[in-house]
Scaffold this motif. Structure first.
Motif, PDB file in Angstrom:
ATOM      1  N   SER A  21       9.897   2.619  -4.138  1.00 57.68           N
ATOM      2  CA  SER A  21      11.218   2.234  -3.631  1.00 57.68           C
ATOM      3  C   SER A  21      11.728   3.187  -2.564  1.00 57.68           C
ATOM      4  O   SER A  21      12.743   2.919  -1.916  1.00 57.68           O
ATOM      5  CB  SER A  21      12.228   2.156  -4.777  1.00 57.68           C
ATOM      6  N   VAL A  22      11.038   4.312  -2.373  1.00 55.75           N
ATOM      7  CA  VAL A  22      11.424   5.300  -1.358  1.00 55.75           C
ATOM      8  C   VAL A  22      10.586   5.048  -0.102  1.00 55.75           C
ATOM      9  O   VAL A  22       9.360   5.119  -0.149  1.00 55.75           O
ATOM     10  CB  VAL A  22      11.196   6.738  -1.868  1.00 55.75           C
ATOM     11  N   PRO A  23      11.224   4.762   1.038  1.00 54.02           N
ATOM     12  CA  PRO A  23      10.454   4.516   2.256  1.00 54.02           C
ATOM     13  C   PRO A  23       9.830   5.792   2.802  1.00 54.02           C
ATOM     14  O   PRO A  23      10.491   6.829   2.907  1.00 54.02           O
ATOM     15  CB  PRO A  23      11.507   3.967   3.229  1.00 54.02           C
ATOM     16  N   THR A  24       8.543   5.722   3.124  1.00 55.78           N
ATOM     17  CA  THR A  24       7.822   6.862   3.696  1.00 55.78           C
ATOM     18  C   THR A  24       6.884   6.353   4.787  1.00 55.78           C
ATOM     19  O   THR A  24       6.758   5.141   5.015  1.00 55.78           O
ATOM     20  CB  THR A  24       6.984   7.594   2.633  1.00 55.78           C
ATOM     21  N   ALA A  25       6.198   7.290   5.420  1.00 52.78           N
ATOM     22  CA  ALA A  25       5.214   6.917   6.433  1.00 52.78           C
ATOM     23  C   ALA A  25       4.038   6.148   5.841  1.00 52.78           C
ATOM     24  O   ALA A  25       3.286   5.509   6.574  1.00 52.78           O
ATOM     25  CB  ALA A  25       4.706   8.169   7.142  1.00 52.78           C
ATOM     26  N   MET A  26       3.883   6.191   4.517  1.00 54.03           N
ATOM     27  CA  MET A  26       2.764   5.513   3.856  1.00 54.03           C
ATOM     28  C   MET A  26       3.141   4.152   3.285  1.00 54.03           C
ATOM     29  O   MET A  26       2.294   3.462   2.718  1.00 54.03           O
ATOM     30  CB  MET A  26       2.218   6.399   2.733  1.00 54.03           C
ATOM     31  N   SER A  27       4.390   3.736   3.411  1.00 56.95           N
ATOM     32  CA  SER A  27       4.830   2.475   2.806  1.00 56.95           C
ATOM     33  C   SER A  27       4.024   1.288   3.329  1.00 56.95           C
ATOM     34  O   SER A  27       3.576   0.434   2.558  1.00 56.95           O
ATOM     35  CB  SER A  27       6.322   2.260   3.071  1.00 56.95           C
ATOM     36  N   GLY A  28       3.837   1.207   4.641  1.00 57.58           N
ATOM     37  CA  GLY A  28       3.070   0.101   5.211  1.00 57.58           C
ATOM     38  C   GLY A  28       1.611   0.143   4.797  1.00 57.58           C
ATOM     39  O   GLY A  28       1.003  -0.899   4.534  1.00 57.58           O
ATOM     40  N   PHE A  29       1.045   1.333   4.725  1.00 59.52           N
ATOM     41  CA  PHE A  29      -0.357   1.498   4.302  1.00 59.52           C
ATOM     42  C   PHE A  29      -0.537   0.964   2.887  1.00 59.52           C
ATOM     43  O   PHE A  29      -1.480   0.211   2.605  1.00 59.52           O
ATOM     44  CB  PHE A  29      -0.716   2.980   4.372  1.00 59.52           C
ATOM     45  N   LEU A  30       0.366   1.341   1.982  1.00 60.25           N
ATOM     46  CA  LEU A  30       0.247   0.911   0.586  1.00 60.25           C
ATOM     47  C   LEU A  30       0.516  -0.583   0.440  1.00 60.25           C
ATOM     48  O   LEU A  30      -0.051  -1.242  -0.445  1.00 60.25           O
ATOM     49  CB  LEU A  30       1.206   1.739  -0.274  1.00 60.25           C
ATOM     50  N   PHE A  31       1.358  -1.146   1.297  1.00 59.87           N
ATOM     51  CA  PHE A  31       1.578  -2.590   1.341  1.00 59.87           C
ATOM     52  C   PHE A  31       0.258  -3.285   1.677  1.00 59.87           C
ATOM     53  O   PHE A  31      -0.123  -4.286   1.055  1.00 59.87           O
ATOM     54  CB  PHE A  31       2.657  -2.886   2.385  1.00 59.87           C
ATOM     55  N   ARG A  32      -0.450  -2.748   2.648  1.00 59.23           N
ATOM     56  CA  ARG A  32      -1.739  -3.319   3.046  1.00 59.23           C
ATOM     57  C   ARG A  32      -2.753  -3.259   1.911  1.00 59.23           C
ATOM     58  O   ARG A  32      -3.518  -4.206   1.687  1.00 59.23           O
ATOM     59  CB  ARG A  32      -2.271  -2.564   4.267  1.00 59.23           C
ATOM     60  N   VAL A  33      -2.765  -2.160   1.168  1.00 62.53           N
ATOM     61  CA  VAL A  33      -3.682  -2.025   0.049  1.00 62.53           C
ATOM     62  C   VAL A  33      -3.384  -3.073  -1.026  1.00 62.53           C
ATOM     63  O   VAL A  33      -4.302  -3.677  -1.602  1.00 62.53           O
ATOM     64  CB  VAL A  33      -3.620  -0.606  -0.544  1.00 62.53           C
ATOM     65  N   ARG A  34      -2.106  -3.310  -1.296  1.00 65.45           N
ATOM     66  CA  ARG A  34      -1.736  -4.322  -2.300  1.00 65.45           C
ATOM     67  C   ARG A  34      -2.181  -5.716  -1.852  1.00 65.45           C
ATOM     68  O   ARG A  34      -2.665  -6.518  -2.656  1.00 65.45           O
ATOM     69  CB  ARG A  34      -0.228  -4.307  -2.542  1.00 65.45           C
ATOM     70  N   THR A  35      -2.008  -6.006  -0.570  1.00 65.22           N
ATOM     71  CA  THR A  35      -2.463  -7.295  -0.044  1.00 65.22           C
ATOM     72  C   THR A  35      -3.977  -7.421  -0.174  1.00 65.22           C
ATOM     73  O   THR A  35      -4.496  -8.475  -0.553  1.00 65.22           O
ATOM     74  CB  THR A  35      -2.051  -7.434   1.430  1.00 65.22           C
ATOM     75  N   ALA A  36      -4.687  -6.348   0.124  1.00 68.16           N
ATOM     76  CA  ALA A  36      -6.145  -6.364   0.015  1.00 68.16           C
ATOM     77  C   ALA A  36      -6.588  -6.591  -1.429  1.00 68.16           C
ATOM     78  O   ALA A  36      -7.553  -7.332  -1.690  1.00 68.16           O
ATOM     79  CB  ALA A  36      -6.717  -5.050   0.543  1.00 68.16           C
ATOM     80  N   LYS A  37      -5.904  -5.962  -2.360  1.00 68.48           N
ATOM     81  CA  LYS A  37      -6.239  -6.136  -3.780  1.00 68.48           C
ATOM     82  C   LYS A  37      -6.099  -7.602  -4.182  1.00 68.48           C
ATOM     83  O   LYS A  37      -6.936  -8.150  -4.917  1.00 68.48           O
ATOM     84  CB  LYS A  37      -5.349  -5.253  -4.643  1.00 68.48           C
ATOM     85  N   LEU A  38      -5.059  -8.253  -3.698  1.00 63.61           N
ATOM     86  CA  LEU A  38      -4.871  -9.668  -3.996  1.00 63.61           C
ATOM     87  C   LEU A  38      -6.000 -10.497  -3.378  1.00 63.61           C
ATOM     88  O   LEU A  38      -6.498 -11.442  -4.009  1.00 63.61           O
ATOM     89  CB  LEU A  38      -3.509 -10.128  -3.470  1.00 63.61           C
ATOM     90  N   CYS A  39      -6.429 -10.151  -2.178  1.00 61.89           N
ATOM     91  CA  CYS A  39      -7.540 -10.874  -1.552  1.00 61.89           C
ATOM     92  C   CYS A  39      -8.810 -10.756  -2.391  1.00 61.89           C
ATOM     93  O   CYS A  39      -9.561 -11.733  -2.546  1.00 61.89           O
ATOM     94  CB  CYS A  39      -7.784 -10.334  -0.151  1.00 61.89           C
ATOM     95  N   ARG A  40      -9.059  -9.569  -2.926  1.00 64.61           N
ATOM     96  CA  ARG A  40     -10.238  -9.397  -3.778  1.00 64.61           C
ATOM     97  C   ARG A  40     -10.132 -10.260  -5.032  1.00 64.61           C
ATOM     98  O   ARG A  40     -11.123 -10.881  -5.453  1.00 64.61           O
ATOM     99  CB  ARG A  40     -10.403  -7.928  -4.177  1.00 64.61           C
ATOM    100  N   GLU A  41      -8.951 -10.333  -5.627  1.00 59.56           N
ATOM    101  CA  GLU A  41      -8.767 -11.167  -6.819  1.00 59.56           C
ATOM    102  C   GLU A  41      -9.009 -12.638  -6.503  1.00 59.56           C
ATOM    103  O   GLU A  41      -9.563 -13.384  -7.323  1.00 59.56           O
ATOM    104  CB  GLU A  41      -7.350 -10.964  -7.367  1.00 59.56           C
ATOM    105  N   ILE A  42      -8.621 -13.060  -5.308  1.00 58.57           N
ATOM    106  CA  ILE A  42      -8.861 -14.447  -4.903  1.00 58.57           C
ATOM    107  C   ILE A  42     -10.356 -14.701  -4.761  1.00 58.57           C
ATOM    108  O   ILE A  42     -10.878 -15.724  -5.221  1.00 58.57           O
ATOM    109  CB  ILE A  42      -8.126 -14.756  -3.581  1.00 58.57           C
ATOM    110  N   VAL A  43     -11.063 -13.781  -4.113  1.00 63.39           N
ATOM    111  CA  VAL A  43     -12.516 -13.935  -3.959  1.00 63.39           C
ATOM    112  C   VAL A  43     -13.187 -14.026  -5.322  1.00 63.39           C
ATOM    113  O   VAL A  43     -14.092 -14.844  -5.534  1.00 63.39           O
ATOM    114  CB  VAL A  43     -13.094 -12.757  -3.149  1.00 63.39           C
ATOM    115  N   ASP A  44     -12.750 -13.201  -6.275  1.00 65.78           N
ATOM    116  CA  ASP A  44     -13.333 -13.233  -7.614  1.00 65.78           C
ATOM    117  C   ASP A  44     -13.051 -14.551  -8.328  1.00 65.78           C
ATOM    118  O   ASP A  44     -13.868 -15.016  -9.135  1.00 65.78           O
ATOM    119  CB  ASP A  44     -12.779 -12.075  -8.451  1.00 65.78           C
TER     120      ASP A  44
END
Length: 482
Positions: A195-218
């Motif tokens: 909930s705290v905005p940092t320079a890594m917020s967008g990076f971690l958003f991308r990782v969460r999206t990628a995790k969902l993509c992997r779940e879809i592939v599975d």
């Protein structure tokens, strides 16, 4: 940097990992030119482009020098991963990118980064000490490469439906949600709540999206099967995961007007937050559209799949609107989306989805509005010629290849099954690729291409259209960044 230049000035050979890092930084700077920067440096766009080519090729030559291989190190890893990103967004997702990504994987395994946060590794760091800056950089490199791999796994094209990084074969914590200045060699407990905005917020958003993509592939059927259309209940289950992710995002990454307004002060202080929010949703909606696309046209006439038609159109429209917003947000942090192959690929596919929808239902109440959005996409792609003529030529070429296949399909008898349709359309795609590339079709202008597309597409049934869109090879590039 001063040490490296001094070493070279005396005729000695500098550390090649350091040199490679400087080269990719210089290449990135050359790729990110602005008119103001060119004016200050008294140079031109052509010279900036030439500098990018020179720096990136020099860096690539260091990676490819098997006679003098670069030793595995965090600096070497950072250099190769950045170079992979630059090559992807300048030349497309070709063989060089695959080679760089594999070099990264092998080097990370050599450094045992895949087991960076096992109990044994953590205990060893506690006893012997470590540089936490290096540990955090290694986590960032690892998850950047993993995220790209999983995003590619659900992005369309030849690489869809598979990934390299297996979750069971890794134990690496996510990078800390913190700003760089708080990471010191001895720093501990620096991870802040999401909930705290940092320079890594967008990076971690991308990782969460990628995790969902992997779940879809599975969850989806194997791409090796002839009939690889997912059962509709699987599509809806994956859709629910998208909706959950949308709801669980930190408030400053939410896209609704209320939270966008609420985050204005934060965006002023941290302008990269706005770009991270826009690019994150851009990526999510591109893949949400991809999820529902197999049922998109069927949803026009079958109430069972009406939801897929609605979501597919809404997400495609959102992709085009977010692309428009990217320019303003990117300008504040010197990012120019029109130079990203990956961004323009999403725009191209979204435009095709909307154009096809218009052609199948030209009398729909909102048909004119959808036509306007298709034209907006055309204008976006056309305007990118000033940034990268190679990029637009690639997209034009693929639209022409698609047109060749469409024209051929127009005289074919109806398909008897999904499987035979896929095989036939794939054969047509292969047969007409060489014809399209070698017949001077590059002279056809965009207006004519879109007009022909809208005229021909209604003659195809849903199966024929879906198989054609699945088969078209979008210039060999994929949304590895977004």
């Amino acid at each position: 940097m001063e040490e490296t230049y001094e070493i070279m000035a005396t005729g000695n050979v500098p550390d090649m990992a350091n040199l490679m890092l400087f080269l990719v930084i210089f290449a990135g700077g050359s790729l990110a030119w602005s008119s103001q920067l060119l004016e200050r440096l008294n140079t031109t766009q052509a010279e900036a482009s030439a500098a990018f080519t020179a720096y990136s090729r020099l860096a690539l030559s260091i990676v490819e020098d098997d006679a003098h291989p670069v030793a595995a190190s965090t600096i070497a890893l950072a250099s190769i991963s950045i170079l992979s990103h630059l090559v992807t967004n300048s030349d497309g997702f070709g063989l060089k990118v695959h080679m760089l990504r594999m070099r990264c994987l092998l080097m990370m395994r050599e450094l045992k980064i895949n087991s960076l946060d096992t109990p044994a590794s953590s205990e060893e760091r506690r006893l012997k000490g470590c540089n936490m800056i290096e540990i955090e950089v290694q986590r960032r490199i690892w998850w950047s490469m993993v995220a790209s791999d999983w995003l590619i796994g659900f992005s369309g094209g030849h690489h869809e439906g598979a990934y390299i990084y297996q979750p069971r074969h890794m134990q690496v914590n996510y990078p800390a949600n913190t700003d760089d200045e708080f990471i010191t060699p001895t720093a501990t407990d620096i991870d802040l709540p999401s909930s705290v905005p940092t320079a890594m917020s967008g990076f971690l958003f991308r990782v969460r999206t990628a995790k969902l993509c992997r779940e879809i592939v599975d969850a989806m059927p194997s791409v090796l099967l002839d009939d690889n259309k997912a059962d509709y209940h699987v599509v809806l289950a994956m859709d629910a995961k998208f909706q959950t992710l949308f709801k669980e995002l930190p408030w400053f990454l939410q896209l609704d007007p209320e939270n966008v307004e609420k985050s204005k002060e934060i965006v002023t202080q941290r302008p990269w937050i706005a770009f991270g929010r826009i690019s994150g949703h851009f990526s999510l909606h591109s893949r949400l559209c991809r999820l529902h696309r197999p049922y998109h046209l069927e949803g026009m006439t079958n109430p069972k799949y009406a939801y897929s038609h609605e979501v597919c159109i809404r997400s495609a429209q959102t992709v085009l609107e977010l692309r428009r917003q990217m320019d303003e947000a990117g300008a504040k942090i010197d990012i120019r989306p029109s130079r990203f192959w990956t961004v323009m690929q999403h725009v191209f596919v979204a435009a095709l989805v909307l154009a096809t929808d218009v052609s199948f239902s030209p009398d729909a109440p909102d048909a004119e509005a959808r036509k306007a959005k298709v034209l907006m996409a055309y204008q976006i792609l056309e305007s990118s010629k000033q940034e990268s003529s190679t990029l637009v030529e690639s997209i034009q070429r693929n639209l022409q290849i698609l047109m060749s296949a469409l024209q051929k399909q127009r005289v074919q008898p109806p398909r008897e099954s999904t499987a035979s349709s896929a095989v036939s359309s794939g054969a047509i795609h292969d047969a007409f690729r060489d014809e399209a590339l070698g017949s001077g079709l590059m002279e056809v202008d965009w207006d004519q291409l879109w007009t022909e597309f809208l005229a021909v597409a209604p003659d195809l049934d849903a199966q024929q259209w879906n198989s054609l869109l699945d088969d078209v090879d979008l210039g060999g590039f994929h949304p590895a960044l977004f």
